[in-house]
Design a protein around this motif. Structure first.
Motif, PDB file in Angstrom:
ATOM      1  N   ALA A 209       0.983  -1.254   0.113  1.00  0.00           N
ATOM      2  CA  ALA A 209       0.081  -0.101   0.262  1.00  0.00           C
ATOM      3  C   ALA A 209       0.808   0.904   0.072  1.00  0.00           C
ATOM      4  N   HIS A 210       0.316   2.352  -0.492  1.00  0.00           N
ATOM      5  CA  HIS A 210       0.915   3.598  -0.585  1.00  0.00           C
ATOM      6  C   HIS A 210      -0.239   5.193  -0.408  1.00  0.00           C
ATOM      7  N   ARG A 211       0.089   5.131   0.474  1.00  0.00           N
ATOM      8  CA  ARG A 211      -0.173   6.419   0.719  1.00  0.00           C
ATOM      9  C   ARG A 211       0.144   8.260   0.249  1.00  0.00           C
ATOM     10  N   GLU A 212      -0.230   8.419  -0.738  1.00  0.00           N
ATOM     11  CA  GLU A 212      -0.219   9.824  -1.033  1.00  0.00           C
ATOM     12  C   GLU A 212      -1.426  11.702  -0.803  1.00  0.00           C
ATOM     13  N   GLY A 213      -0.870  12.022   0.374  1.00  0.00           N
ATOM     14  CA  GLY A 213      -1.778  12.561   0.887  1.00  0.00           C
ATOM     15  C   GLY A 213      -3.453  11.883   1.445  1.00  0.00           C
ATOM     16  N   PRO A 214      -4.378  12.603   0.632  1.00  0.00           N
ATOM     17  CA  PRO A 214      -5.619  11.543   0.838  1.00  0.00           C
ATOM     18  C   PRO A 214      -5.157  10.282   0.097  1.00  0.00           C
ATOM     19  N   LEU A 215      -4.855   9.885  -0.529  1.00  0.00           N
ATOM     20  CA  LEU A 215      -4.897   9.109  -1.438  1.00  0.00           C
ATOM     21  C   LEU A 215      -4.449   7.748  -1.301  1.00  0.00           C
ATOM     22  N   LYS A 216      -5.469   6.733  -1.096  1.00  0.00           N
ATOM     23  CA  LYS A 216      -5.018   5.448  -0.702  1.00  0.00           C
ATOM     24  C   LYS A 216      -4.701   4.614  -1.900  1.00  0.00           C
ATOM     25  N   ARG A 217      -3.666   3.768  -2.059  1.00  0.00           N
ATOM     26  CA  ARG A 217      -3.496   2.833  -3.165  1.00  0.00           C
ATOM     27  C   ARG A 217      -3.200   1.561  -3.227  1.00  0.00           C
ATOM     28  N   LEU A 218      -3.332   0.116  -3.375  1.00  0.00           N
ATOM     29  CA  LEU A 218      -3.201  -1.222  -2.987  1.00  0.00           C
ATOM     30  C   LEU A 218      -2.583  -1.806  -4.364  1.00  0.00           C
ATOM     31  N   VAL A 219      -1.193  -2.261  -3.987  1.00  0.00           N
ATOM     32  CA  VAL A 219      -1.313  -3.082  -5.722  1.00  0.00           C
ATOM     33  C   VAL A 219      -0.615  -4.133  -5.265  1.00  0.00           C
ATOM     34  N   THR A 220      -0.923  -5.522  -6.505  1.00  0.00           N
ATOM     35  CA  THR A 220      -0.543  -6.686  -6.163  1.00  0.00           C
ATOM     36  C   THR A 220       0.101  -6.652  -7.230  1.00  0.00           C
ATOM     37  N   PRO A 221       1.023  -8.192  -7.189  1.00  0.00           N
ATOM     38  CA  PRO A 221       1.771  -8.014  -8.204  1.00  0.00           C
ATOM     39  C   PRO A 221       0.182  -8.599 -10.067  1.00  0.00           C
ATOM     40  N   THR A 222       0.748  -8.896 -10.513  1.00  0.00           N
ATOM     41  CA  THR A 222      -0.215  -9.134 -11.786  1.00  0.00           C
ATOM     42  C   THR A 222       0.342 -10.535 -11.809  1.00  0.00           C
ATOM     43  N   ALA A 239     -13.092  -4.746  -1.854  1.00  0.00           N
ATOM     44  CA  ALA A 239     -13.837  -3.775  -0.360  1.00  0.00           C
ATOM     45  C   ALA A 239     -12.677  -2.844  -0.549  1.00  0.00           C
ATOM     46  N   ALA A 240     -11.608  -2.457  -0.614  1.00  0.00           N
ATOM     47  CA  ALA A 240     -10.918  -1.420  -0.445  1.00  0.00           C
ATOM     48  C   ALA A 240     -11.527  -0.446  -1.825  1.00  0.00           C
ATOM     49  N   GLN A 241     -11.619  -1.122  -3.105  1.00  0.00           N
ATOM     50  CA  GLN A 241     -12.717  -0.177  -3.793  1.00  0.00           C
ATOM     51  C   GLN A 241     -13.358   0.628  -3.850  1.00  0.00           C
ATOM     52  N   SER A 242     -13.982  -0.360  -3.215  1.00  0.00           N
ATOM     53  CA  SER A 242     -15.943   0.335  -2.493  1.00  0.00           C
ATOM     54  C   SER A 242     -15.731   1.351  -1.536  1.00  0.00           C
ATOM     55  N   ALA A 243     -14.728   1.372  -1.344  1.00  0.00           N
ATOM     56  CA  ALA A 243     -14.322   2.583   0.600  1.00  0.00           C
ATOM     57  C   ALA A 243     -13.258   3.787  -0.739  1.00  0.00           C
ATOM     58  N   TRP A 245     -10.338   3.181  -2.417  1.00  0.00           N
ATOM     59  CA  TRP A 245      -8.604   3.242  -2.601  1.00  0.00           C
ATOM     60  C   TRP A 245      -8.718   2.993  -4.005  1.00  0.00           C
ATOM     61  N   GLU A 246      -7.487   3.684  -4.196  1.00  0.00           N
ATOM     62  CA  GLU A 246      -7.033   3.336  -6.072  1.00  0.00           C
ATOM     63  C   GLU A 246      -6.397   1.496  -6.087  1.00  0.00           C
ATOM     64  N   LEU A 247      -6.839   1.070  -6.836  1.00  0.00           N
ATOM     65  CA  LEU A 247      -5.699  -0.343  -7.140  1.00  0.00           C
ATOM     66  C   LEU A 247      -5.750  -0.868  -8.401  1.00  0.00           C
ATOM     67  N   GLY A 248      -3.852  -1.407  -7.987  1.00  0.00           N
ATOM     68  CA  GLY A 248      -2.894  -1.331  -8.936  1.00  0.00           C
ATOM     69  C   GLY A 248      -2.469  -2.986  -9.272  1.00  0.00           C
ATOM     70  N   TYR A 249      -2.315  -3.331 -10.062  1.00  0.00           N
ATOM     71  CA  TYR A 249      -1.497  -4.625 -10.492  1.00  0.00           C
ATOM     72  C   TYR A 249      -0.069  -4.440 -11.109  1.00  0.00           C
ATOM     73  N   GLY A 250       1.085  -5.166  -9.752  1.00  0.00           N
ATOM     74  CA  GLY A 250       2.127  -4.755 -10.362  1.00  0.00           C
ATOM     75  C   GLY A 250       2.035  -4.822 -12.376  1.00  0.00           C
ATOM     76  N   PRO A 251       3.685  -5.002 -12.850  1.00  0.00           N
ATOM     77  CA  PRO A 251       4.717  -6.303 -12.424  1.00  0.00           C
ATOM     78  C   PRO A 251       5.698  -5.109 -11.152  1.00  0.00           C
ATOM     79  N   LEU A 252       5.885  -5.608 -10.260  1.00  0.00           N
ATOM     80  CA  LEU A 252       6.259  -5.373  -9.186  1.00  0.00           C
ATOM     81  C   LEU A 252       7.494  -5.847  -9.256  1.00  0.00           C
ATOM     82  N   GLU A 253       8.898  -5.214  -8.220  1.00  0.00           N
ATOM     83  CA  GLU A 253      10.196  -6.061  -8.465  1.00  0.00           C
ATOM     84  C   GLU A 253      10.703  -4.959  -6.857  1.00  0.00           C
ATOM     85  N   THR A 254      11.435  -6.001  -6.529  1.00  0.00           N
ATOM     86  CA  THR A 254      11.710  -6.396  -5.358  1.00  0.00           C
ATOM     87  C   THR A 254      11.673  -4.628  -4.856  1.00  0.00           C
ATOM     88  N   GLN A 255      12.706  -3.240  -4.971  1.00  0.00           N
ATOM     89  CA  GLN A 255      12.665  -2.549  -4.362  1.00  0.00           C
ATOM     90  C   GLN A 255      11.065  -2.249  -4.539  1.00  0.00           C
TER      91      GLN A 255
END
Lengths: 301, 301
Positions: A209-222, A239-243, A245-255
C-alpha cells in the motif's frame, strides 16, 4: 480434532469418515504423483468464508490439470456436513467461545486423480482448528526473505504444463522454501522470478500500500507472472475499491516492496499478516492503513 | 495384482497390508503437500535391479528435502518381504512364465513426511506388474516432443529450495507434460531449460550415441543442469566404459539430439527406449548401437 467427509456420488450429503483411521489408498495418484488440487478456507463465526471464490479457483486449477472434480453443489453439501460435524464435536468436547475470541477452523478441500486406472478421482473435505501461529502472526507481523522461484515471469504463458496458477498437491517446493526461510530465522518467503519480478508468498499473496496525501493505493503483482489468483486479495481489492482506494496490479520489483508504506502477505486462514522486514531490512508498517485493511478483512464473507 | 508392505520400526521384516483397502491418512503430507520422495525399480528374474543405487538416490533426495527416511536395511527387508509375497501371489494365481518372456514387476518405494505434527513419516513398498506399454515401447520406440521446463540450467545451483535433482512426490508438472505430449500425439517429452539445454524426460534420462569409425561414444546431459541422476544411465555408462566406449557429459542443445546416431530415453522399468522422432523430425536409429546397449541393459543387476 479433525473432521473428515468424503465427496462421494453415492452420499449426496457427503460420506463422513474417521480421519484418525487410514482412509486413502497408497496407490492414489494424489500421493504417488502429487496429482490433484486443493483449497484451504477459513471457518469462523458459523460461516465458511469465500466458499464461492474457492470453489471457482478449485475448478480452474482442476481444468489446468485436466482433472475431473466434483460439482460445486457436491462440495457445498460435503462442506456443510463437515462443519456441522465439527461444531457438534466441539460442543460435545465442551468447547466454549472466549469473550472477544472467535474460534477459527481450517476447511480443506482436496481432489486427486484417484488410484492409477480408476474410473474416478478421490475428493474430501477436512475441518480442523486453524494453526495458532498464523493467528499470532497477524499481530506480531512477519520477517520474510525473498527467494528465487527459478521461473521467469513469462514461463507460465509459454509453458502451460508447468501448471503455474493452479493450486496443485505438488507443493514440495513451497514447503522447501518455508523450511529454508525458517533456517534463516525468517517466518515466510516472497518468491521472485528469475527476471526479478515479485511473485507471491509460499502460501499467500503479496499486497502493498501507498499513501499519497488523502489518496490510498493498494497494489498486488500481476497474474501475468503466473502466480495464483488470491481469493483473499480479490476480496480485499473489492472492499478497498468500494472504500475509495485506488487499485494497481504490478509488475513489481523487490525495490517496490521497500518503497511501500506497508506490505502484507494475505491468505485465507492467516488473513492479513503485516511484514516487518524483508531480507533483514525493516519495512514501514503504516498502522492506520493496516487497521483499515484489517476491518475490510473482518468483513469478508 | 499389487502387494503392499509398510516399512515400520515395530516390524523388522516390514508390515504387509492389503493395498485394496485404504491404508493412508488423508492428513499425510505426502498427499496434502506432495511432501515425500520415491523410487521406482524393476523386479524380474528373481532379482530387484540396482537396489543399492536406488536406495542411495532415495537417501540423497530425502536429504535435499530434510526428510528422515528408513535405513537402507529397513528398506531391504521390506522389499524382500514384498517381492516374496508378490511371487507367492502369482504362483497361487497360477501364473507361469511364457518361454522367452520373463515377467516384469515394478517395485515402488515411497517415503512421506507423515501427517502434520506426527513424530515420524510414512514409508512403504509396493510391487505390481510393470506396464505393458513400456515393454512395447522398447521395441516400437518413441516419438517425443521437447518442452520448456521453465527453469534455466543454473537455477538448481542457486536455488536449492527448488529441489531439482530430488525425486519428490511433487510430480504434477511431469504428469502434465506427459498429458500435453499425448494430446500432441507423442509418447513422451524431453525437457529443455529456458536457456536451451537438454535436460531429461518426464520420468527418464536422455542418452545419445555417436559412432566415428571404430569409436563409440555415449553422451548424457550434465547433472549441473539440475536433472535427476539416472540410475539406469549410471549402470549403462559403467558397462559401456568396460566395453571400451567413450563417455561424455553434456551441456547438450536440442541440435545435438538431431546430430546423434541414436537417442534413447532410459529408465529403471521401461529400460532402453529408442527415440524415433523429436518434434516430428525423424531421428536415426543405429540398430547395432541399440543392440549393443540393449545387451548391456540386460546385464544390469
Amino acid at each position: 480434532m479433525t473432521v473428515l467427509v468424503f465427496v462421494d456420488p453415492e452420499f449426496p450429503a457427503g460420506r463422513p469418515a474417521d480421519p484418525s483411521q487410514p482412509q486413502l489408498s497408497v496407490l492414489d495418484q494424489g500421493v504417488t504423483r502429487g496429482d490433484g488440487v486443493f483449497e484451504t478456507l477459513l471457518y469462523t463465526g458459523g460461516a465458511v468464508r469465500k466458499l464461492d471464490a474457492h470453489l471457482a479457483r478449485l475448478e480452474s486449477s482442476a481444468a489446468m490439470c485436466e482433472l475431473p472434480v466434483p460439482s460445486a453443489q457436491a462440495w457445498r453439501s460435503a462442506v456443510g456436513t463437515a462443519v456441522a460435524a465439527y461444531d457438534a464435536a466441539r460442543s460435545a468436547a465442551g468447547a466454549t467461545e472466549a469473550p472477544g475470541m472467535r474460534h477459527e477452523a481450517t476447511v480443506k478441500l482436496v481432489a486427486t486423480r484417484g488410484p492409477e486406472g480408476a474410473t474416478h478421482g478421490t475428493a474430501w473435505v477436512t475441518v480442523s482448528p486453524a494453526p495458532e501461529l498464523g493467528q499470532r502472526q497477524r499481530e506480531t507481523g512477519l520477517s520474510v526473505i525473498t527467494l528465487d522461484r527459478g521461473y521467469d515471469s513469462e514461463a507460465g504463458d509459454r509453458a502451460p504444463w508447468l501448471l503455474m496458477g493452479a493450486k496443485t498437491l505438488s507443493y514440495g517446493v513451497n514447503m522447501a522454501a518455508l523450511r529454508h526461510a525458517r533456517k534463516q530465522g525468517a517466518d515466510d518467503v516472497i518468491f521472485v522470478s528469475s527476471d526479478g519480478h515479485v511473485l507471491e508468498g509460499a502460501t499467500s499473496t503479496v499486497l502493498l500500500a501507498h499513501r499519497e496525501g488523502p489518496l490510498k493505493r493498494l497494489v498486488t503483482p500481476t497474474l501475468q507472472t503466473g502466480i495464483l489468483p488470491g481469493t483473499t486479495q480479490g476480496a480485499i481489492f473489492a472492499a478497498a475499491q468500494s472504500a475509495g482506494w485506488e487499485l494497481g496490479y504490478g509488475p513489481l520489483e523487490t525495490q517496490d516492496l521497500f518503497e511501500a508504506d506497508a506490505v502484507w502477505l494475505v491468505s485465507s486462514v492467516r488473513l492479513l499478516a503485516p511484514i516487518n522486514s524483508i531480507d533483514g531490512v525493516g519495512i514501514p508498517r503504516d498502522r492506520e492503513l493496516h487497521a483499515e485493511l484489517a476491518r475490510m478483512v473482518d468483513g469478508i464473507r
